[in-house]
Design an enzyme around this catalytic site. Structure first.
Site, mmCIF file in Angstrom:
data_model
loop_
_atom_site.group_PDB
_atom_site.id
_atom_site.type_symbol
_atom_site.label_atom_id
_atom_site.label_comp_id
_atom_site.label_asym_id
_atom_site.label_seq_id
_atom_site.Cartn_x
_atom_site.Cartn_y
_atom_site.Cartn_z
ATOM 1 N N LYS A 116 -8.573 -5.573 181.545
ATOM 2 C CA LYS A 116 -8.315 -4.334 182.305
ATOM 3 C C LYS A 116 -8.895 -4.383 183.712
ATOM 4 C CE LYS A 116 -6.210 -2.830 178.725
ATOM 5 N NZ LYS A 116 -4.733 -2.881 178.711
ATOM 6 N N ARG A 292 3.679 -3.888 175.561
ATOM 7 C CA ARG A 292 4.365 -3.778 174.262
ATOM 8 C C ARG A 292 5.250 -2.544 174.297
ATOM 9 N NH1 ARG A 292 -0.134 -0.919 174.243
ATOM 10 N NH2 ARG A 292 -0.087 1.134 173.274
#
Ligand code: MV4
Length: 467
Positions: A116, A292
């Site tokens: 991140k 995803r």
């Protein structure tokens, strides 16, 4: 087109992928743990392979067993759905090395976006606004203290390998930083295998808005609009909608432009979601990127009439984007409610058990994505999602009222559900006016605990659609 796809998922998303494959004339292989032997995705797939006991580490997270299932069934490709291994770049790499197509982003990009702090730096390099904070992982407490002094408290300390709210803490002063820094690192190491932390200025009461994108991995990217995701409880989204009621057209266009710009910069391939925070001043900031398909993808499908899973599978097979941005026409308003097997009277504790009666709602503009059936037993080993109810309306209020009606119709007996709580939200006047941010659930829980009755009788409501 692929002849056979192994769906490395369970529950409603496994069903969703199986349905898309069916319409593409692709045979499907379901994998299941021993706890899921009676699951609907197993019944609807063309083939099924038992991959191990209930524990995720011995089944849905077990790479060798899933690869073995793909090999013995001669699957051409694997679709990971969401959760489990869906953002595990090592799994994607192993699939590809074994000659099995990965229906998802290139593993290298999954890895980058899974870091991140690196994702922030890459998006900043692409020209996206990022929340003021550290340039990558902070080396130690001293550097963290210095940085927080520069950024100004309150700050958020986040796990580099975290995401989705896992491994984040709000730090309000230097004293708290010293107390929390090492425990946060230890927790991150324990939870994610990597203890790295990064720091961001804490944005007060932001809205959480995400943009659905689809890229071909060669620099071409289209978007399918935004999803408002601020209705969250402990970082679990309860409801999503599109468009967002909290932004104007100018902000909307900026979100789309940044999402596409960022995805193009990293040459993103497959479905993806770029998450932003919009603060009370109307400034927007890149938050993170999910590599995803998301739980809430049907919201986007309902307003764009695009089957996102089908497009994702087509793109994985051909390598080319069939749709152009002009092909994506968004119309009306869509809302999704996630119905969980949780007891709202007992702090939303998950309650597995047998579904003694299930009747899904229907009618114009109502979609239900669920793996439930009467007699199905919800196992204790996995998440508590029972069903997603998604509605479409020509206006937000039409969608909201349609959702209330759909939840009224929805009968799930045998386990406690969050249906009544969802209806409390839908009936709330601030929600009805689109006036909410990520602090809404905390506020409404305070309100609803006082006047809220889980049995649904207090406000003349019907529990699970029964009077
Ligand atoms: C933030 C934030 C405010 N400031 N980061 C990160 C994971 C995602 N689920 C929510 N996250 C947030 N990150 C900064 N710098 C606010 C959120 C946030 C949130 C935080 C705490 C409790 C509920 C939340 C709901 C949505 C967004």
């Amino acid at each position: 087109m692929y002849k056979k796809v192994l769906v490395a998922a369970r529950g409603e998303i496994a069903l969703r992928v199986i349905r898309a494959c069916r319409e593409l004339d692709i045979k499907t292989v379901a994998v299941h743990s021993t706890a899921d032997i009676d699951s609907l995705h197993v019944k609807l797939a063309d083939e099924d392979v038992s991959i191990g006991p209930a524990s995720p580490s011995e089944s849905y997270l077990n790479i060798p067993r899933i690869i073995a299932a793909a090999e013995i069934t001669n699957a051409d490709a694997i679709h990971p759905g969401y959760g489990f291994l869906s953002e595990n770049s090592e799994f994607a790499e192993i699939c590809i090395k074994c000659g099995i197509d990965w229906i998802g982003p290139p593993p290298g990009l999954m890895k980058k976006m899974g870091d991140k702090a690196l994702a922030r730096n890459l998006m900043a390099s692409a020209g996206l606004p990022v929340i003021p904070g550290s340039n990558g992982e902070v080396a130690d407490e001293e550097e963290a203290l210095r940085l927080c002094g520069e950024v100004g408290y309150p700050v958020m300390v986040k796990a580099v390998a975290g995401g989705g709210g896992r491994g984040i803490r709000i730090i309000r002063n230097a004293g708290q930083l010293s107390e929390n820094f090492h425990t946060a690192a230890a927790e991150a190491k324990n939870s994610f295998g990597h203890g790295g932390l990064y720091i961001e200025k804490y944005l007060d009461s932001p809205r959480h808005i995400e943009v659905q994108i689809l890229g071909d991995g060669k620099g071409n990217v289209i978007h399918f609009g935004e999803r408002e995701c601020s209705i969250q409880r402990r970082h679990q989204k309860l409801m999503e909608e599109s468009p967002s009621p909290g932004i104007d057209e100018r902000m909307r266009k900026r979100l789309f432009s940044y999402a596409v710009k960022g995805a193009k910069y990293i040459k993103y391939g497959s479905l993806g979601t770029v998450e932003f925070l919009v603060d009370s001043k109307g400034d927007l900031f890149f938050l993170e990127m999910n590599t995803r398909v998301q739980v809430e993808h049907p919201v986007t499908e309902m307003i764009s009439k695009v089957d996102l899973i089908t497009e994702q599978i087509r793109l994985a097979y051909t390598g080319n984007l069939v749709l152009s941005q002009d092909d994506v026409v968004r119309k009306g308003w869509a809302m999704e409610c996630r119905i969980n097997a949780e007891d709202t009277d007992r702090n939303f504790i998950p309650v597995p058990g047998e579904i003694t009666f299930f009747h899904p709602p229907g009618g114009p503009g109502v979609r239900v994505d669920s793996h439930l059936y009467t007699g199905y037993t919800v196992p204790p080993n996995y998440d508590s999602l029972l069903a997603k109810v998604i509605v479409w309306g020509s206006t937000r209020d039409e969608a909201r009222k349609r959702m209330i009606g759909a939840l009224d119709e929805c009968i799930i007996e045998g386990v406690p559900t969050t249906i009544q709580f969802l209806k409390t939200i839908l009936r709330n006047s601030d929600f009805a006016e689109g006036k909410f941010d990520t602090t809404f659930i905390d506020k409404i829980k305070a309100i609803s605990v006082s006047g809220y009755n889980v049995n649904g009788s207090a406000n003349g409501d019907r529990e699970n659609g029964r009077s």
